[in-house]
Design a protein around this motif. Structure first.
Motif: not given
Length: 156
Positions: A105-114
């Motif tokens: 669905r395209g490029d994205t950034h996300f935060v992985l907590k653990g």
């Protein structure tokens, strides 16, 4: 085209209405996949708001076109699980960290907590949850490019 034992339509509020072969009307039914990752086109339950099942769909492909379209539209509106095609970069190999990925669905950034937010599914798949609870699917780890697999290996 297979026949079904129910009819499906939308009411004036956009909710799905199921009418059984006996004429019983159920308003506000919701399709729920039994196996959303391993067999998304098979085993779909139509349930009421309280979770009571009122119909079972063995395979979406067996439905008449009009009903199939309604079920697929409703599922797509409720489900959002982008598939990771490539891991471009991670901010750190320690968590929490920010992942930059290319998805279907395209490029994205996300935060992985653990690391515990990366779960194995099936023999070759992964489910990665971001800090907002959005799930990203890796359908087949070995199908990823070498760079992406190397990054994943650091977290698994």
């Amino acid at each position: 085209m297979a026949s079904t034992t129910f009819q499906l339509s939308r009411n004036g509020f956009g909710k799905l209405v199921l009418t059984t072969a006996e004429g019983v009307v159920h308003e506000g039914v919701v399709p729920v996949r039994a196996f959303p990752i391993q067999a998304p086109e098979h085993g779909i339950s139509l349930v009421l708001h309280d979770g009571q099942e009122v119909a079972w769909i063995v395979s979406i492909a067996d439905l008449p076109t009009s009903i199939r379209t309604l079920v697929q539209d409703e599922l797509e509106g409720r489900e959002f699980m982008p598939e990771i095609m490539r891991i471009v970069d991670v901010s750190s190999f320690a968590t929490p960290c920010t992942w930059h990925v290319k998805t279907d669905r395209g490029d994205t950034h996300f935060v992985l907590k653990g690391e515990e937010d990366i779960r194995r599914i099936g023999a070759d798949g992964l489910l990665v949850a971001d800090s907002h609870g959005i799930h990203f699917l890796v359908r087949e780890v070995l199908a990823l490019d070498k760079h992406s697999r190397k990054i994943l290996d650091r977290f698994l």
